[in-house]
Enzyme design. Sequence first.
Site, PDB file in Angstrom:
ATOM      1  N   GLY A  28      43.784  18.701 -31.514  1.00  0.00           N
ATOM      2  CA  GLY A  28      44.866  19.271 -32.321  1.00  0.00           C
ATOM      3  C   GLY A  28      44.518  20.616 -32.957  1.00  0.00           C
ATOM      4  O   GLY A  28      45.175  21.033 -33.911  1.00  0.00           O
ATOM      5  N   HIS A  91      34.916  27.360 -28.838  1.00  0.00           N
ATOM      6  CA  HIS A  91      33.541  27.859 -28.808  1.00  0.00           C
ATOM      7  C   HIS A  91      33.443  29.336 -28.568  1.00  0.00           C
ATOM      8  O   HIS A  91      32.656  30.034 -29.171  1.00  0.00           O
ATOM      9  CB  HIS A  91      32.787  27.221 -27.639  1.00  0.00           C
ATOM     10  CG  HIS A  91      32.599  25.776 -27.811  1.00  0.00           C
ATOM     11  ND1 HIS A  91      32.114  24.977 -26.836  1.00  0.00           N
ATOM     12  CD2 HIS A  91      32.842  24.988 -28.859  1.00  0.00           C
ATOM     13  CE1 HIS A  91      32.056  23.748 -27.263  1.00  0.00           C
ATOM     14  NE2 HIS A  91      32.504  23.732 -28.489  1.00  0.00           N
TER      15      HIS A  91
END
Length: 605
Positions: A28, A91
């Site tokens: 989410g 990331h």
Amino acid sequence: RRVENEKKRTVDNLRSPVVCVLGHVDTGKTKILDKLRRTHVQDGEAGGITQQIGATNVPIDAIKEAAKFVKGFTELAVRVPGLLLIDTPGHESFSNLRSRGSSVCDIAILVVDIMHGLEPQTLESIKLLKAKNTPFIVALNKIDRIYDWQPNAKRDVRDDVKGQSKLAMNEYTKRTNDVIVQFAEQGLNVALFYKNPDPNEYMSMVPTSAATGEGMGNLMALIVEYSQSMLTKRLMYSNELQATVLEVKAIPGLGTTIDVILINGALREGDTLILAGTEGPIVTQIRSLLTPQPMKELRVKNTYIEYKEIKGSIGVKIAAKDLEKAIAGLNVSVACQPDEVEFCRSEVAHELKSALSSIRLQERGVFVQASTLGSLEALLEFLRTSSIPYSGIRIGPVVKRDVMKASVMLEHDSQYAVILAFDVKIERDAQELADHLGVKIFHADIIYHLFDQFMAYRDELKAKKREEFKHIAVFPCKLKILPQFIFNTRDPILVGVSVEAGTVCIGTPLCVPSKGFVEIGKVTSIELNQKQVEKATKGQEVSVKIEPIPGDSPKMLGRHFEETDLMISKISRESIDACKEYFRNELQKADWQLMVELKKLFQIM
Ligand code: GDP
């Protein structure tokens, strides 16, 4: 100058903290970001939220509005001007927010799905955050998925939780505790924010639902509180330039531009900019500084607002010449005087070098290319966890020189004569050279696709090699003749045997050690219970057909060897190597033990 700038920093002049969202796929992250960014904008209650380049600025008034149900927050003396949310979760953008070895992300939101707990990419995120010493707040998301949960977004999430049924509460408590234990297993102290005994020791966790909006106000309030109490020193505004390239983008009409997160200091039109490039540092003049037009101004012709000067912290697009080879993921410098250019160049070169030198390369492995430092690191991390070695790396498009480098692997280990090209262009002549030399180039914009392509290729190569070495690799076996099942004694020999040890296959050459290792032929058929099989293993009784070695005189059972003699696989250095290289997993531990025994018998060094 640095000292001067340092002196001017005060607690009365804080900048907005840079906030990144990390976590496993589908937890989410995007939805939470959307919620935080669109806080009450539609109803115009608290405006001022500005879409920037690569980031969104949420001013403190909008945060206050979003957090108005949060107990104690309205009374808090707020000192940060707002939050700068990085628009792309994950990331890669976190890794690209690097400046002089540390991260410019001040605080992260680590999203965990309460129904799933910690997942592989959660662990990767934790690793990254630990490596950069970045504090984070855990959003324990999707609480609305708990059975019998009754959402109520218009209150403090603490009261929201308290108001739940016993059933929902039990599940919530159990799942929350599980997550806390999972964090502890990673060496991290995490506590629900309303039970956090010491924010110095425990990272806080907020129950949220991006679907219903529950906990969003608390999440924002926590980030603000943590930032101004724990990160004060870091957030004191400085005139010392600190800016990082988040992305390099070609824009119609503007050419190649860089999207920069400007943390501290100011940038001006005409400044001499120095930044890392794939072919060495780039020195260029800022042509324009741009941010997007506000939403409501969409009818305006220009997509961007231009600035003569812009101050941190903000996301800004820079248009300038010669940015085609710029590398995202490192900081930029500005030379205030011409004699500073050289110094800045060496600093920029050094930063790139030290970022790359921390990456350990193997002697044998694939060649990896990516568009940004962040994406390169993300890909390498993925290869590490998948046990795929890499021997070379580069940021930038695939050119002939890269193919030459990768082709070295053809001599050592051809499965690694491969370039994994992540989100970069492949020059045509480079592709031609690769085809000519036999270097494989895989290209994808998604790490997993690249990985799948490579694995499929490796399997295909392995299958090919196995086919090629099937006749050279000899599995070790010991066979005892069953005297009551001798059907034919010569050309071909047809006998029943019991497999005493190892594995006999079609193609296994056999010899008799007690008769001076006389070679009696190759197994050409194996029958188990009247059925043809490819191989037989220890304990099985099968009938085998042994045909003479072509060009050799046929050997006869009863003359060249006896029914009481043991038959064994005839192995060689070459056959052992082929087994090790291509059939390692087919052989059991006991097979390898037998191999060692036979190796001694044959006196193979
Ligand atoms: P990301 O991959 O981490 O960015 O995840 P997304 O934000 O794309 O969300 C993944 C899916 O979960 C989407 O279908 C969302 O609508 C859904 N989702 C996200 N947050 C919640 C939540 O709090 N509750 C529920 N029920 N669904 C959610």
